[in-house]
Each structure stands twice: as C-alpha cells, then as structure tokens.
Scaffold this motif. Structure first.
Motif, mmCIF file in Angstrom:
data_model
loop_
_atom_site.group_PDB
_atom_site.id
_atom_site.type_symbol
_atom_site.label_atom_id
_atom_site.label_comp_id
_atom_site.label_asym_id
_atom_site.label_seq_id
_atom_site.Cartn_x
_atom_site.Cartn_y
_atom_site.Cartn_z
ATOM 1 N N GLU A 165 0.801 -1.259 0.064
ATOM 2 C CA GLU A 165 -0.062 -0.059 0.145
ATOM 3 C C GLU A 165 0.821 1.107 -0.008
ATOM 4 N N ARG A 169 -2.202 6.153 -2.681
ATOM 5 C CA ARG A 169 -3.458 6.412 -2.726
ATOM 6 C C ARG A 169 -4.507 5.841 -3.702
ATOM 7 N N ASN A 213 -4.784 2.139 -3.717
ATOM 8 C CA ASN A 213 -5.364 1.627 -2.438
ATOM 9 C C ASN A 213 -7.219 2.072 -2.418
ATOM 10 N N ARG A 254 -8.797 -1.010 -3.498
ATOM 11 C CA ARG A 254 -8.448 -2.089 -3.042
ATOM 12 C C ARG A 254 -9.018 -2.482 -1.806
ATOM 13 N N TYR A 295 -0.089 -6.581 -6.384
ATOM 14 C CA TYR A 295 -0.945 -5.611 -5.778
ATOM 15 C C TYR A 295 -1.371 -4.214 -6.723
ATOM 16 N N SER A 296 -0.560 -4.024 -7.226
ATOM 17 C CA SER A 296 -0.839 -3.077 -8.130
ATOM 18 C C SER A 296 -1.207 -3.450 -9.476
#
Length: 410
Positions: A187, A192, A195, A198, A408-409
């Motif tokens: 994160e 931001r 995030n 997610r 994640y990204s």
C-alpha cells in the motif's frame, strides 16, 4: 492450654452430633399461613400431589448454553443420499499439480505472463521501504508476544521419539502477520490511487459444486486473506498463449478424484462470499496459508512441494468459478469474459506466486482449457530468529516484496 481429662470431656464432635439429633426432633410450629390462605380462598395442595401430574417437556435455550452435538448420520440437515467427493482446506491431491490439471481441465505455464514479467523487470523497491520490510519481518516472526505450544517436531530416523515441546508464535499467526506486513508495504508502494480500489477480507469461504465424468465433486475452499478490487483483472489472450496446444497429463490407471474423501454430508450449492452489488466485489489476489500441521496426506506421508502447488491451483479455481457462477448463472459453461485470479501461497518463509485464468467450467471440454501461470517458489530469508540471544535475519530476499508489489498494483 494443657491437655487434661477435664478438657477432653468437652468433645466438640460429640456435642455437635448430639445437637444435630436434638434439632432433628423439633416439631415446626404453625405460622398461620395456611389459615390465612384458606380465608382468602386459596387452596393449599400437598407437593406430592403436584409432582404426580405429568407435564409435556419443553426445550428452553438460554444465552451461552451449548447446543447438543449434531449426529453425522441421516438426521443431519445437510445429509445427501448421493455421496460426493469433498475437497477441503486440509486435503491435498495425491499427484499434486498433474492431478489438479486433469481434474480442472487446466494447462500449466512455468512462468508468469509476459506483461507481468516485463513489469517485474521495471519495478524497483525504494531502499527505505526495503529496510522497513526487513524490520517488519523481525517484528512478525521474532518480536511478536504470542507464546503457545508449537507443533510436534518429528525426527525421521526416530519416529517414536518425542522431542520436548517448544513455545513460540503459532504457524497460523506467523503467516497472518507476514502477509499483513507485506500488504501494508505494498500500500505504501502503490499509493492512494490504487489503495482506494482495493480492500482485504479475511477467511473468505467458497463453495463450488462441479461434475466430472458423472461424479460429484464439491470444492469447499477458504482463502485466509483475499484482496478484492473495484475492477476485475484483465484476462489474458488465449490466442497468444494457445492453451489447446498443450496436452493434459494422463493419470491412468488413477482417477482424477483419487485421495479426495467421499462424504454424504455436504452443502451442494455455489457460494461466493461477497455480494455482486458491492462495488469492490471482484476477486484480485488470494493469500493462502499452508501450515504442515493443517495440511496432511491421507496416507500420513509428508506433504510434497508439488502437492502444495496443486492445492493453490484448486483454491484459485474455486475462487474464479464461484465468481463466474455468481455473474453468469449456475449453468454457465464457456465464460463470456474469462476471470483471472492471482494467488500467493506461503508458510511464512517460502513464497509461491501464480496466476489462474478461468476460461470454461466444462471440465470435460475438448475445445477450451483453463490456464495457470506459476513461478518457481523462493524463500524470503534463510534464517530468522534468535541466535545466541540476538535477533537475526539472514539472506533477506527483496524479490518477494517486489513480486508482491507488482501483484498488488496490477
């Protein structure tokens, strides 16, 4: 006081017994309560007469009262007359990845998708974030204050010998903490804008009933942590990877359902734990724990690395299939838009990254196949613990955080 014959005459036990007999012979005096009740028109009844009347039994449920155990027979509410193969969280497939391929109609690519590999080469983790992650590893695996009995350690050469039980952080908590630290650092890496789209949910349970060669198979899988997103992952082009050019393994004389337990008590329905009306309902990445104390072979043989990877594939398929049926209906076969799910499996030291794409739910199809991309597992460290009273983290591997950040990204 000196013990004399005069003192011995005053025996406390003797006097207590005599006093007890004396009080037992007392006749209760009338208090006038019965006469007062009769004057008011209230009938007095002997207790023995009330007990003789048989009243119907009523079952009362008080808060905190433990319910009686449910019998695992025909009286169970989930009893089914037709048995089914039920794959749960503690099961592993006997043939590992080969059996999972044959069961789920899936081909395997021994590398991540090309675009993801290119992004991995371009991604670099800042030094301060890398140092923070090293401290987070020590905080999760060494400095945590939980002290419970650890799992029993077996010596292969002396199977009957019992080593002393050690206290420390439990396997489940170690896995949960290390994954939580990785998500937190991802994160910070993503920012931001990512995030906001997610969210992490815990202990998500998926039910997927499938039929393979006229046999019922129920996948009852749990993702200990799951990242959900506002938009689904973009599907991979089957024209580029051409899954039909690869052959599925032949398990003959074994069946695809070998080593999966057969049960009559199961919930034959599709279940995706998040409502489709929720804006962050798309599956993004599942984070799986694999502790030796929780995952076992039916034959009591040690669980192999190949079996663990096969377990990851089955769970990724269960997540994608449950979502596909929620979107396209219970009877969907070929998906209008494939569903892609990323999977990260760990035992707090070794990490395995993979990507699963569900193209069809027809497990007997000869015109379409699912795809699973996997990368060879690698360790986060070689040693993490106290050495001569000092905390040590040796051979920290920064590639784990880099892969996790790309997942994640994505």
């Amino acid at each position: 006081m000196r013990l004399t014959n005069t003192l011995l005459r005053q025996h406390i036990g003797f006097y207590f017994k005599k006093h007890w007999l004396q009080q037992g012979k007392r006749v209760p005096n009338s208090t006038g309560a019965e006469e007062e009740l009769a004057a008011r028109g209230i009938t007095v009844v002997e207790p023995a007469e009330v007990i003789k009347v048989q009243h119907p039994r009523e079952n009362y449920h008080f808060p905190g009262m433990v319910s009686p155990p449910v019998a695992f027979d025909e009286t169970h509410p989930l009893w089914q007359s037709e048995p089914a193969y039920v794959y749960g969280d503690s099961n592993v497939l006997l043939e590992g990845v080969r059996q999972a391929q044959s069961l789920l109609n899936t081909v395997v690519f021994d590398d991540l998708p090309l675009k993801m590999e290119e992004k991995l080469d371009q991604t670099k983790i800042a030094t301060h974030l890398d140092r923070s992650m090293q401290q987070a590893v020590l905080s999760a695996l060494v400095f945590d204050t939980e002290q419970v009995k650890n799992a029993i350690i077996k010596v292969p050469d002396r199977p009957a010998y019992k080593l002393p039980r050690t206290y420390g952080i439990s396997e489940g908590r170690r896995n949960q903490l290390i994954l939580s630290k990785l998500v937190t650092h991802c994160e910070r890496f993503a920012g931001r804008s990512v995030n906001a789209n997610r969210k992490v949910v815990f202990n998500a349970r998926f039910l997927v009933p499938v039929v393979k060669e006229n046999e019922r198979v129920l996948l009852n899988a749990t993702a200990e942590s799951m990242i959900i997103s506002h938009e689904p992952l973009k599907p991979l082009d089957t024209a580029v990877y051409r899954p039909m050019d690869l052959e599925l393994p032949n398990l003959f004389p074994l069946k695809e359902t070998v080593s999966i337990p057969v049960q009559n008590i199961y919930d034959w329905r599709n279940d995706y734990p998040i409502s489709r009306n929720y804006k962050l309902s798309h599956p993004h990445t599942i984070l799986l724990h694999c502790s030796p104390s929780d995952v076992k072979n039916a034959t009591e043989l040690p669980v192999t690395r190949d079996q663990i990877e096969g377990r990851t594939m089955v769970k990724a398929f269960a997540v994608a299939a449950a979502r596909a049926r929620q979107l396209y209906g219970e009877d969907v076969k070929t998906l209008p838009i494939p569903i892609t799910v990323q999977a990260v499996q760990t035992d707090s030291k070794t990490f395995h990254f993979s990507v699963y794409q569900l193209n069809t739910l027809d497990l007997n199809s000869s015109t379409d196949r699912n795809m699973w991309f996997r990368k060879a597992p690698f360790d986060l460290y070689s040693q993490c613990g106290y050495v001569v009273g000092k905390p040590k983290l040796n051979d920290y591997n920064k590639d784990v955080l880099r892969h996790f950040a790309v997942f994640y990204s994505n």
